[in-house]
Design an enzyme around this catalytic site. Sequence first.
Site, short mmCIF file in Angstrom:
data_model
loop_
_atom_site.label_atom_id
_atom_site.label_comp_id
_atom_site.label_asym_id
_atom_site.label_seq_id
_atom_site.Cartn_x
_atom_site.Cartn_y
_atom_site.Cartn_z
N HIS A 5 66.73 -42.16 39.82
CA HIS A 5 65.82 -43.17 39.27
C HIS A 5 66.53 -44.41 38.76
O HIS A 5 65.88 -45.39 38.39
CB HIS A 5 64.98 -42.58 38.13
CG HIS A 5 65.76 -42.40 36.87
ND1 HIS A 5 66.61 -41.34 36.67
CD2 HIS A 5 65.83 -43.16 35.74
CE1 HIS A 5 67.18 -41.45 35.48
NE2 HIS A 5 66.72 -42.55 34.89
C1 UD1 Z 1 63.95 -45.30 31.19
C2 UD1 Z 1 65.30 -45.49 30.50
C3 UD1 Z 1 66.35 -44.66 31.21
C4 UD1 Z 1 65.92 -43.23 31.37
C5 UD1 Z 1 64.59 -43.20 32.07
C6 UD1 Z 1 64.07 -41.80 32.26
C7 UD1 Z 1 65.64 -47.72 29.50
C8 UD1 Z 1 66.42 -48.95 29.61
N1 UD1 Z 1 65.72 -46.87 30.54
O1 UD1 Z 1 64.08 -45.85 32.49
O2 UD1 Z 1 67.54 -44.70 30.46
O3 UD1 Z 1 66.89 -42.54 32.10
O4 UD1 Z 1 63.65 -43.93 31.27
O5 UD1 Z 1 62.90 -41.81 32.99
O6 UD1 Z 1 64.98 -47.51 28.53
N2 UD1 Z 1 56.60 -46.04 34.88
C9 UD1 Z 1 55.45 -45.35 35.21
N3 UD1 Z 1 54.97 -44.46 34.30
C10 UD1 Z 1 55.58 -44.23 33.11
C11 UD1 Z 1 56.73 -44.95 32.80
C12 UD1 Z 1 57.25 -45.84 33.68
O7 UD1 Z 1 54.87 -45.54 36.27
O8 UD1 Z 1 55.09 -43.40 32.33
C13 UD1 Z 1 57.15 -46.99 35.86
C14 UD1 Z 1 56.74 -48.42 35.56
O9 UD1 Z 1 56.53 -49.08 36.76
C15 UD1 Z 1 57.97 -49.01 34.93
C16 UD1 Z 1 59.07 -48.24 35.59
O10 UD1 Z 1 58.55 -46.94 35.82
O11 UD1 Z 1 58.04 -50.37 35.11
C17 UD1 Z 1 60.30 -48.15 34.77
O12 UD1 Z 1 60.01 -47.65 33.47
P1 UD1 Z 1 60.90 -48.06 32.21
O13 UD1 Z 1 60.44 -47.38 30.99
O14 UD1 Z 1 61.02 -49.52 32.18
O15 UD1 Z 1 62.34 -47.53 32.59
P2 UD1 Z 1 62.81 -46.20 33.35
O16 UD1 Z 1 63.31 -46.56 34.68
O17 UD1 Z 1 61.79 -45.11 33.27
#
Ligand code: UD1
Length: 403
Positions: free
Chosen positions: A219
């Site tokens: 991811h």
């Molecule tokens: C975050 C953490 C990362 C961790 C990961 C675990 C930061 C900088 N990164 O990354 O360290 O390893 O979580 O998952 O905080 N999204 C969904 N549903 C959700 C959450 C996110 O669809 O419930 C999608 C959204 O499009 C979002 C993308 O995932 O824009 C990324 O989510 P985000 O919380 O920004 O960072 P992660 O990549 O999940």
Amino acid sequence: MNKIMIVVGARPNFMKAAPLVAAIRRHNRNSLANPVSLCLVHTGQHYDEMMSGAFFDDLDLPAPDLHLAVGSGSHAVQTAEIMRRFEAVLLAQEPDIVVVVGDVNSTLACALVASKIPCDGGRSRPLIAHVEAGLRSFDRDMPEEVNRVLTDHLADLLFVTEESGMQNLLREGIPDSKIHFVGNTMIDSVLASLVKAEQSRILDQLGLRRIPYSLLTLHRPANVDQREMFLNILEGLQDLSNTCPILFPAHPRTGRRIQEFGLEPFFMVPAGTKDTCAAPGIHLLEPLGYLDFLCLMKHAALVITDSGGIQEETTSLGVPCVTVRKNTERPVTVSRGTNVIAGTEEDTIRKAIAKQLLTNQPATLPEKWDGRAGERIIAKLLAMPGRAEEEDLVAPLSNATST
Ligand code: UD1
């Protein structure tokens, strides 16, 4: 110490926080005259049921007392929005201590707010505790590395999971008196959940009972946000996927990238729980809950990942792990555990997988990964005086003289 606020926000936070909540509950049961008030705050950084809600059930976490519902956004927008909403919470709740865990945006955002909360009427800010302090990948291109460094320099109590963490913090000029080597709360959760995880039906649902299989998670933006890189990793997995099933519960961002980049031909997509995943190939699944994932991890022949926490969990389970990254902030998983850092080239991934499939060297458990880290942390917090004293309020930024 009367009121402890614990902040969670994203998937990898929940299993690190659950042992703290359990230790507070135990304290309150055993010392009725001197209970601690717990306030659990969820920033809402992760919000999908399978990225958040399911974990509360699996880890026996209470519903959050406060939910900030920030959702997704760019790093700046997400961090700023958490800060804006968390400030109001801190002012209203006035905890004695704010505990942040891990290295996600919620961790840094809330530590930063707590460090500058206005002091009025002689009131000082809460103490800030960072659980999983001191880890360093030395790669500032990782947003998590920025979050780790800054959070550590804001915290008053730094709870460290492995020896390297103490060395890193001391090298950065953090006083020894703030650093506490307590073990790993993520491993507390693994050990506390193994019996329940064995009752999961996931192996039968996927047709994997007695079938050797591998488990894959990817991811990191650096791995999945560019087509070339993602493709390169998939090609590095091809020898393995020709001979054995690879289960791939994909993070939502990864699922979207697969569609966007037209990478669907690399995957098999089971249509429902009755489908078997026993055939060779990469089987794309929705994200899984904690207990189902732990069950799959425990019985896997090999785990391939770019996650930080999974390197630790596989080490504690004695399952070989190949980390598809150029570095790790968790070196003890390589020196004592079952982890190999493969890099991100097709060839290096293929070689690391081949090596790990042949390995049968027993791993040793890192020091203090014994299921009691949460207990040690809460004991330390309960022994602290109330809100931060004047001299606690200055955390050195580095060895260098400030300008
Ligand atoms: C975050 C953490 C990362 C961790 C990961 C675990 C930061 C900088 N990164 O990354 O360290 O390893 O979580 O998952 O905080 N999204 C969904 N549903 C959700 C959450 C996110 O669809 O419930 C999608 C959204 O499009 C979002 C993308 O995932 O824009 C990324 O989510 P985000 O919380 O920004 O960072 P992660 O990549 O999940």
